[in-house]
Design a protein around this motif. Structure first.
Motif, PDB file in Angstrom:
ATOM      1  N   SER A  71      23.441  39.293  34.383  1.00 46.76           N
ATOM      2  CA  SER A  71      24.895  39.123  34.461  1.00 46.76           C
ATOM      3  C   SER A  71      25.459  38.672  33.116  1.00 46.76           C
ATOM      4  O   SER A  71      26.479  39.198  32.652  1.00 46.76           O
ATOM      5  CB  SER A  71      25.246  38.098  35.550  1.00 46.76           C
ATOM      6  N   ILE A  72      24.808  37.728  32.483  1.00 49.92           N
ATOM      7  CA  ILE A  72      25.253  37.228  31.180  1.00 49.92           C
ATOM      8  C   ILE A  72      25.153  38.336  30.138  1.00 49.92           C
ATOM      9  O   ILE A  72      26.073  38.518  29.330  1.00 49.92           O
ATOM     10  CB  ILE A  72      24.441  35.980  30.758  1.00 49.92           C
ATOM     11  N   ASN A  73      24.071  39.086  30.150  1.00 47.20           N
ATOM     12  CA  ASN A  73      23.929  40.200  29.191  1.00 47.20           C
ATOM     13  C   ASN A  73      25.048  41.224  29.368  1.00 47.20           C
ATOM     14  O   ASN A  73      25.593  41.738  28.382  1.00 47.20           O
ATOM     15  CB  ASN A  73      22.567  40.873  29.344  1.00 47.20           C
ATOM     16  N   ILE A 132      33.746  31.581  28.911  1.00 50.13           N
ATOM     17  CA  ILE A 132      33.561  30.364  29.707  1.00 50.13           C
ATOM     18  C   ILE A 132      32.709  30.649  30.945  1.00 50.13           C
ATOM     19  O   ILE A 132      31.792  29.872  31.254  1.00 50.13           O
ATOM     20  CB  ILE A 132      34.928  29.750  30.088  1.00 50.13           C
ATOM     21  N   ILE A 133      32.996  31.752  31.645  1.00 48.64           N
ATOM     22  CA  ILE A 133      32.176  32.026  32.845  1.00 48.64           C
ATOM     23  C   ILE A 133      30.740  32.371  32.452  1.00 48.64           C
ATOM     24  O   ILE A 133      29.812  32.055  33.191  1.00 48.64           O
ATOM     25  CB  ILE A 133      32.797  33.077  33.788  1.00 48.64           C
ATOM     26  N   GLY A 134      30.559  32.976  31.273  1.00 50.06           N
ATOM     27  CA  GLY A 134      29.199  33.242  30.796  1.00 50.06           C
ATOM     28  C   GLY A 134      28.444  31.954  30.508  1.00 50.06           C
ATOM     29  O   GLY A 134      27.276  31.812  30.884  1.00 50.06           O
ATOM     30  N   ILE A 135      29.118  31.010  29.856  1.00 46.82           N
ATOM     31  CA  ILE A 135      28.500  29.703  29.573  1.00 46.82           C
ATOM     32  C   ILE A 135      28.176  28.982  30.881  1.00 46.82           C
ATOM     33  O   ILE A 135      27.085  28.429  31.044  1.00 46.82           O
ATOM     34  CB  ILE A 135      29.416  28.857  28.669  1.00 46.82           C
ATOM     35  N   ASN A 136      29.132  29.018  31.807  1.00 46.02           N
ATOM     36  CA  ASN A 136      28.897  28.368  33.100  1.00 46.02           C
ATOM     37  C   ASN A 136      27.745  29.033  33.858  1.00 46.02           C
ATOM     38  O   ASN A 136      26.952  28.343  34.508  1.00 46.02           O
ATOM     39  CB  ASN A 136      30.161  28.376  33.951  1.00 46.02           C
ATOM     40  N   ALA A 137      27.650  30.344  33.776  1.00 44.90           N
ATOM     41  CA  ALA A 137      26.544  31.043  34.435  1.00 44.90           C
ATOM     42  C   ALA A 137      25.213  30.621  33.834  1.00 44.90           C
ATOM     43  O   ALA A 137      24.234  30.403  34.562  1.00 44.90           O
ATOM     44  CB  ALA A 137      26.732  32.557  34.326  1.00 44.90           C
ATOM     45  N   LYS A 138      25.196  30.505  32.519  1.00 47.57           N
ATOM     46  CA  LYS A 138      23.953  30.090  31.840  1.00 47.57           C
ATOM     47  C   LYS A 138      23.543  28.677  32.269  1.00 47.57           C
ATOM     48  O   LYS A 138      22.356  28.372  32.367  1.00 47.57           O
ATOM     49  CB  LYS A 138      24.137  30.171  30.329  1.00 47.57           C
ATOM     50  N   LYS A 139      24.535  27.838  32.550  1.00 47.13           N
ATOM     51  CA  LYS A 139      24.260  26.460  33.001  1.00 47.13           C
ATOM     52  C   LYS A 139      23.914  26.391  34.488  1.00 47.13           C
ATOM     53  O   LYS A 139      23.655  25.321  35.013  1.00 47.13           O
ATOM     54  CB  LYS A 139      25.476  25.571  32.722  1.00 47.13           C
ATOM     55  N   GLY A 140      23.969  27.531  35.177  1.00 48.60           N
ATOM     56  CA  GLY A 140      23.618  27.559  36.595  1.00 48.60           C
ATOM     57  C   GLY A 140      24.761  27.212  37.525  1.00 48.60           C
ATOM     58  O   GLY A 140      24.539  26.854  38.682  1.00 48.60           O
ATOM     59  N   ALA A 141      25.981  27.318  37.058  1.00 51.96           N
ATOM     60  CA  ALA A 141      27.143  26.894  37.847  1.00 51.96           C
ATOM     61  C   ALA A 141      27.426  27.780  39.058  1.00 51.96           C
ATOM     62  O   ALA A 141      28.133  27.356  39.969  1.00 51.96           O
ATOM     63  CB  ALA A 141      28.385  26.842  36.954  1.00 51.96           C
ATOM     64  N   TYR A 142      26.918  28.995  39.080  1.00 47.02           N
ATOM     65  CA  TYR A 142      27.285  29.933  40.141  1.00 47.02           C
ATOM     66  C   TYR A 142      26.145  30.207  41.125  1.00 47.02           C
ATOM     67  O   TYR A 142      26.106  31.252  41.756  1.00 47.02           O
ATOM     68  CB  TYR A 142      27.800  31.243  39.532  1.00 47.02           C
ATOM     69  N   GLN A 143      25.252  29.256  41.273  1.00 46.46           N
ATOM     70  CA  GLN A 143      24.151  29.443  42.219  1.00 46.46           C
ATOM     71  C   GLN A 143      24.614  29.324  43.660  1.00 46.46           C
ATOM     72  O   GLN A 143      24.115  30.021  44.529  1.00 46.46           O
ATOM     73  CB  GLN A 143      23.037  28.433  41.925  1.00 46.46           C
ATOM     74  N   GLU A 144      25.576  28.473  43.911  1.00 44.88           N
ATOM     75  CA  GLU A 144      26.077  28.252  45.272  1.00 44.88           C
ATOM     76  C   GLU A 144      27.379  28.996  45.533  1.00 44.88           C
ATOM     77  O   GLU A 144      27.559  29.582  46.592  1.00 44.88           O
ATOM     78  CB  GLU A 144      26.312  26.746  45.493  1.00 44.88           C
ATOM     79  N   ASP A 145      28.302  28.922  44.583  1.00 46.87           N
ATOM     80  CA  ASP A 145      29.649  29.478  44.776  1.00 46.87           C
ATOM     81  C   ASP A 145      30.036  30.288  43.538  1.00 46.87           C
ATOM     82  O   ASP A 145      30.142  29.736  42.447  1.00 46.87           O
ATOM     83  CB  ASP A 145      30.644  28.327  44.995  1.00 46.87           C
ATOM     84  N   ILE A 146      30.258  31.577  43.718  1.00 48.50           N
ATOM     85  CA  ILE A 146      30.584  32.437  42.579  1.00 48.50           C
ATOM     86  C   ILE A 146      32.076  32.742  42.481  1.00 48.50           C
ATOM     87  O   ILE A 146      32.477  33.612  41.720  1.00 48.50           O
ATOM     88  CB  ILE A 146      29.763  33.745  42.616  1.00 48.50           C
ATOM     89  N   SER A 147      32.890  32.009  43.210  1.00 51.29           N
ATOM     90  CA  SER A 147      34.329  32.309  43.223  1.00 51.29           C
ATOM     91  C   SER A 147      34.951  32.149  41.832  1.00 51.29           C
ATOM     92  O   SER A 147      35.847  32.915  41.467  1.00 51.29           O
ATOM     93  CB  SER A 147      35.062  31.455  44.252  1.00 51.29           C
ATOM     94  N   GLY A 148      34.499  31.187  41.052  1.00 53.59           N
ATOM     95  CA  GLY A 148      35.024  31.021  39.691  1.00 53.59           C
ATOM     96  C   GLY A 148      34.678  32.217  38.815  1.00 53.59           C
ATOM     97  O   GLY A 148      35.492  32.675  38.013  1.00 53.59           O
TER      98      GLY A 148
END
Length: 173
Positions: A71-73, A132-148
């Motif tokens: 996803s990040i790529n 920002i969403i790429g950075i958050n994805a890399k930090k694991g922010a979207y494991q539970e909720d991907i609405s952001g």
């Protein structure tokens, strides 16, 4: 995000209506002025933004499948393609400035620069949101909720959709 997108679409709708009215009032000037634009540059920008949106859609699909690295790529590829839009639009502005055309040339170019620069700024904001969403994805922010993540992608698709309206309105019709 949906309220923000709706507000942005409303502002652009007002611009589009104003442009259409001005074109009806000054049709000869608009025909002559549109002839000074580069429809190939507009087409390149259209292809770049649509392709960028494709990679965002693929990125959203990858995040749904919990393929964070993929996803990040895909986000990065989308950003690189979006840079094509920025470079071509800056080149186009520079070309017009070099031949003596600016925001004060006539009504068409006032609206052209106003609307396309406003869109340009939305592309930049969209790129920041995607970063920002790429950075958050890399930090694991979207494991539970991907609405952001989906909200950021929705903003990007709105920016692309606006260009799909702008291109024929300003360059073709």
């Amino acid at each position: 995000m949906w309220f923000f997108i709706l507000a942005e679409l409303t502002v652009f709708a007002i611009f589009f209506i104003g442009f259409a009215i001005a074109e009806q009032l000054h049709s000869d000037m608009f025909i002559v002025s549109k002839a000074k634009l580069h429809p190939i540059a507009g087409l390149i920008n259209t292809i770049a933004l649509i392709t960028s949106s494709l990679f965002i859609a693929l990125s959203v699909r990858a995040i749904h499948l919990n393929q964070v690295k993929r996803s990040i790529n895909l986000l990065v590829i989308s950003q690189v393609i979006a840079c094509v839009y920025l470079v071509v639009k800056i080149w186009e502005y520079q070309f017009l400035f070099n031949i003596g055309i600016d925001i004060e040339t006539n009504t068409f170019f006032t609206l052209y620069f106003l609307i396309t620069f406003f869109h340009f700024m939305h592309v930049l904001l969209g790129m920041v949101i995607l970063l920002i969403i790429g950075i958050n994805a890399k930090k694991g922010a979207y494991q539970e909720d991907i609405s952001g993540f989906e909200s950021g992608a929705s903003y990007w698709h709105m920016v692309d959709m606006l260009w799909i309206i702008l291109f024929p309105l300003i360059y073709v019709i």
